[in-house]
Design a protein around this motif. Structure first.
Motif, PDB file in Angstrom:
ATOM      1  N   MET A   1       0.854  -1.171   0.000  1.00 43.16           N
ATOM      2  CA  MET A   1       0.000   0.000   0.000  1.00 43.16           C
ATOM      3  C   MET A   1       0.897   1.230   0.000  1.00 43.16           C
ATOM      4  SD  MET A   1      -2.706  -1.300   2.893  1.00 43.16           S
ATOM      5  CE  MET A   1      -3.252  -3.006   2.901  1.00 43.16           C
ATOM      6  N   GLU A   2       0.847   2.001  -1.083  1.00 35.81           N
ATOM      7  CA  GLU A   2       1.767   3.121  -1.268  1.00 35.81           C
ATOM      8  C   GLU A   2       1.041   4.240  -1.990  1.00 35.81           C
ATOM      9  OE1 GLU A   2       4.320   5.776  -1.398  1.00 35.81           O
ATOM     10  OE2 GLU A   2       5.258   3.959  -0.616  1.00 35.81           O
ATOM     11  N   ASP A   3       1.089   5.477  -1.424  1.00 32.07           N
ATOM     12  CA  ASP A   3       0.352   6.587  -2.012  1.00 32.07           C
ATOM     13  C   ASP A   3       1.087   7.231  -3.173  1.00 32.07           C
ATOM     14  OD1 ASP A   3       2.277   7.613  -0.181  1.00 32.07           O
ATOM     15  OD2 ASP A   3       1.242   9.545  -0.204  1.00 32.07           O
ATOM     16  N   ASP A   4       2.430   7.138  -3.201  1.00 29.44           N
ATOM     17  CA  ASP A   4       3.203   7.680  -4.303  1.00 29.44           C
ATOM     18  C   ASP A   4       3.148   6.676  -5.460  1.00 29.44           C
ATOM     19  OD1 ASP A   4       5.485   8.160  -6.072  1.00 29.44           O
ATOM     20  OD2 ASP A   4       6.086   9.666  -4.599  1.00 29.44           O
ATOM     21  N   VAL A  26      -3.660   2.654  -3.180  1.00 28.36           N
ATOM     22  CA  VAL A  26      -3.048   3.984  -3.034  1.00 28.36           C
ATOM     23  C   VAL A  26      -3.728   4.836  -1.970  1.00 28.36           C
ATOM     24  CG1 VAL A  26      -2.174   4.001  -5.387  1.00 28.36           C
ATOM     25  CG2 VAL A  26      -4.444   4.920  -4.922  1.00 28.36           C
ATOM     26  N   THR A  27      -4.757   4.301  -1.306  1.00 28.29           N
ATOM     27  CA  THR A  27      -5.390   5.007  -0.198  1.00 28.29           C
ATOM     28  C   THR A  27      -5.598   4.034   0.955  1.00 28.29           C
ATOM     29  OG1 THR A  27      -7.682   4.536  -0.834  1.00 28.29           O
ATOM     30  CG2 THR A  27      -6.634   6.514  -1.813  1.00 28.29           C
ATOM     31  N   LEU A  45       3.445  -1.456   3.791  1.00 24.93           N
ATOM     32  CA  LEU A  45       2.509  -0.384   4.134  1.00 24.93           C
ATOM     33  C   LEU A  45       3.213   0.959   4.294  1.00 24.93           C
ATOM     34  CD1 LEU A  45      -0.352   0.497   5.065  1.00 24.93           C
ATOM     35  CD2 LEU A  45       0.285  -0.287   7.357  1.00 24.93           C
ATOM     36  N   ASP A  46       2.738   1.978   3.557  1.00 26.66           N
ATOM     37  CA  ASP A  46       3.260   3.334   3.669  1.00 26.66           C
ATOM     38  C   ASP A  46       2.627   4.021   4.873  1.00 26.66           C
ATOM     39  OD1 ASP A  46       4.308   5.826   3.320  1.00 26.66           O
ATOM     40  OD2 ASP A  46       3.289   6.257   1.431  1.00 26.66           O
ATOM     41  N   ASP A  54      -5.210   8.919  10.650  1.00 25.32           N
ATOM     42  CA  ASP A  54      -3.940   8.360  11.136  1.00 25.32           C
ATOM     43  C   ASP A  54      -3.241   7.523  10.068  1.00 25.32           C
ATOM     44  OD1 ASP A  54      -5.963   6.545  11.252  1.00 25.32           O
ATOM     45  OD2 ASP A  54      -5.521   5.807  13.264  1.00 25.32           O
ATOM     46  N   GLY A  55      -3.641   7.646   8.804  1.00 27.84           N
ATOM     47  CA  GLY A  55      -2.929   7.049   7.684  1.00 27.84           C
ATOM     48  C   GLY A  55      -2.621   5.578   7.842  1.00 27.84           C
TER      49      GLY A  55
END
Length: 221
Positions: A1-4, A26-27, A45-46, A54-55
């Motif tokens: 899981m990575e937002d970039d 991505v979310t 996990l990012d 809390d991402g």
């Protein structure tokens, strides 16, 4: 899981080229939904994943509510001891600070998979073939079988499920990923490659085809 997206794509391609099947979210909500629907051997996990206050911490806590055993490797640009402790307290098993080398990511991935409580036996055997997951090597009748990452992934899944018919769709989900859109007979092609490498003249073929159902390696009795 990575937002970039760019970093996520590099990680996905690196893992896929090594033989892992990869799903990217991505979310934070998408990551939680994916984990609630499917079963995963490892989560990368990012920490800064968007979509929750809390991402990645929130995602990690939710993962631990669902499953206590799945290893979680947390990625973050934050290098403070406080951040590391918070991530580990949220349920992460390991922590990798950006920027990082992909070889280290792969090494930590292998280490977490080896340590996972639900991990399979360190050596797999079926029908005279021995597979060592820690080194991704295979032998038959004392000779080493040289396998590509994808060939290894297909053979490993069949051997981990020896005695069970595995469909082409299930093999694609395991050895490729959920976004695979390549040619439809890819599994048939790789089964042929494996048969050519595993079987010498006069030897029985260990991979059975069950027409309309899938493929099977019989379990040892």
């Amino acid at each position: 899981m990575e937002d970039d997206v760019a970093i996520g794509d590099v990680i996905r391609r690196t893992l896929a080229e090594t033989g892992y099947a990869v799903t990217v979210a991505v979310t934070a909500p998408a990551g939680i939904e994916a984990f609630e629907i499917d079963t995963y051997d490892l989560v990368i996990l990012d920490l800064m994943l968007p979509g929750l206050p809390d991402g990645g911490m929130g995602v990690c806590r939710r993962i631990r509510e669902i499953n206590h055993d799945t290893p979680v490797l947390m990625l973050t640009a934050l290098d403070s001891m406080r951040s590391k402790v918070a991530g580990l307290d949220a349920g992460a098993d390991d922590y990798l600070v950006k920027p990082f080398h992909l070889v280290e990511l792969l090494a930590r991935t292998r280490a977490l998979l080896r340590r996972a409580p639900r991990a399979q036996p360190p050596v797999l055997t079926a029908q005279g073939v021995t597979l060592i997951p820690s080194t991704q090597t295979a032998t038959r009748a004392g000779r080493t079988i040289d396998l590509t990452p994808k060939e290894y992934a297909v053979l490993e899944y069949l051997m981990r499920n020896a005695g069970t018919i595995i469909s082409s769709t299930e093999l694609i989900d395991h050895a490729w990923d959920s976004n695979y859109e390549g040619f439809s007979n890819v599994v048939q092609t790789y089964i042929r490659y494996l048969r050519q490498k595993l079987t010498l003249p006069g030897e029985p073929d260990i991979i059975q085809t069950r027409r309309g159902a899938g493929y099977l390696i019989a379990a040892d009795r």
